[in-house]
Design a protein around this motif. Structure first.
Motif, PDB file in Angstrom:
ATOM      1  N   ARG A  89       0.847  -1.199   0.000  1.00 33.85           N
ATOM      2  CA  ARG A  89       0.000   0.000   0.000  1.00 33.85           C
ATOM      3  C   ARG A  89       0.878   1.243   0.000  1.00 33.85           C
ATOM      4  NH1 ARG A  89      -5.281  -0.534   2.083  1.00 33.85           N
ATOM      5  NH2 ARG A  89      -5.495   1.553   1.186  1.00 33.85           N
TER       6      ARG A  89
ATOM      7  N   TYR B 185       1.716   4.906   1.404  1.00 36.17           N
ATOM      8  CA  TYR B 185       1.522   5.611   2.669  1.00 36.17           C
ATOM      9  C   TYR B 185       1.791   7.099   2.468  1.00 36.17           C
ATOM     10  CZ  TYR B 185       0.521   1.603   5.493  1.00 36.17           C
ATOM     11  OH  TYR B 185      -0.104   0.504   6.020  1.00 36.17           O
ATOM     12  N   TYR B 186       0.946   7.903   3.076  1.00 35.61           N
ATOM     13  CA  TYR B 186       0.970   9.357   2.931  1.00 35.61           C
ATOM     14  C   TYR B 186       1.120  10.007   4.297  1.00 35.61           C
ATOM     15  CZ  TYR B 186      -1.288   8.093  -1.467  1.00 35.61           C
ATOM     16  OH  TYR B 186      -1.577   7.540  -2.686  1.00 35.61           O
TER      17      TYR B 186
ATOM     18  N   SER C 138      -0.151  11.954   7.301  1.00 33.87           N
ATOM     19  CA  SER C 138      -1.477  12.012   7.912  1.00 33.87           C
ATOM     20  C   SER C 138      -1.734  13.419   8.443  1.00 33.87           C
ATOM     21  CB  SER C 138      -1.533  11.003   9.063  1.00 33.87           C
ATOM     22  OG  SER C 138      -2.704  11.166   9.821  1.00 33.87           O
TER      23      SER C 138
ATOM     24  N   SER D 281      -0.512   7.348   6.866  1.00 31.97           N
ATOM     25  CA  SER D 281      -1.782   6.658   6.651  1.00 31.97           C
ATOM     26  C   SER D 281      -1.868   6.191   5.201  1.00 31.97           C
ATOM     27  CB  SER D 281      -2.937   7.617   6.952  1.00 31.97           C
ATOM     28  OG  SER D 281      -4.175   7.026   6.629  1.00 31.97           O
ATOM     29  N   THR D 282      -2.708   5.191   4.951  1.00 36.10           N
ATOM     30  CA  THR D 282      -2.951   4.750   3.581  1.00 36.10           C
ATOM     31  C   THR D 282      -3.904   5.706   2.862  1.00 36.10           C
ATOM     32  OG1 THR D 282      -4.710   3.277   4.330  1.00 36.10           O
ATOM     33  CG2 THR D 282      -2.505   2.314   4.040  1.00 36.10           C
ATOM     34  N   THR D 283      -4.485   6.616   3.601  1.00 37.37           N
ATOM     35  CA  THR D 283      -5.350   7.648   3.039  1.00 37.37           C
ATOM     36  C   THR D 283      -4.635   8.981   3.137  1.00 37.37           C
ATOM     37  OG1 THR D 283      -7.287   6.442   3.836  1.00 37.37           O
ATOM     38  CG2 THR D 283      -7.611   8.751   3.220  1.00 37.37           C
TER      39      THR D 283
ATOM     40  N   THR E 206      -1.372  16.010   0.436  1.00 37.98           N
ATOM     41  CA  THR E 206      -1.329  14.704  -0.228  1.00 37.98           C
ATOM     42  C   THR E 206       0.094  14.311  -0.611  1.00 37.98           C
ATOM     43  OG1 THR E 206      -1.802  15.747  -2.343  1.00 37.98           O
ATOM     44  CG2 THR E 206      -3.686  14.875  -1.111  1.00 37.98           C
TER      45      THR E 206
ATOM     46  N   LYS F 265       2.871  11.617  -0.671  1.00 36.14           N
ATOM     47  CA  LYS F 265       3.194  10.192  -0.536  1.00 36.14           C
ATOM     48  C   LYS F 265       4.623  10.078  -0.045  1.00 36.14           C
ATOM     49  CE  LYS F 265       4.157   7.070  -3.847  1.00 36.14           C
ATOM     50  NZ  LYS F 265       3.951   6.202  -5.014  1.00 36.14           N
TER      51      LYS F 265
END
Length: 75
Positions: free
Chosen positions: A38, A40-41, A43, A50-52, A57, A59
């Motif tokens: 996944r 990861y960014y 947070s 987080s993966t969101t 934004t 990465k």
């Protein structure tokens, strides 16, 4: 902001006022509980990833195992 100041991951726990090493490229193994394969960014929670994507934004890594990240800190 956090997006401009992120440089990498600490390779061990560091307390306030003490020095520590930061991994800026390659593999990080000081993490756990990751979802494998996944992105990861940064947070919105300070010091977290987080993966969101959060508000920023950015990465920062891809998980290659449940306890391993490949840093993708591309400016």
């Amino acid at each position: 902001g956090r997006s401009n100041t992120f440089i990498g991951f600490a390779n061990a726990a560091v307390t306030t006022g003490n020095a520590g090493d930061v991994v800026t490229q390659g593999i990080v193994t000081t993490v756990s509980g990751l979802s494998v394969a996944r992105n990861y960014y940064l947070s919105d929670t300070a010091g977290a990833i987080s993966t969101t994507a959060g508000t920023l934004t950015r990465k920062v890594a891809i998980s290659t195992a449940a306890e391993q990240l490949l840093i993708t800190n591309i400016w």
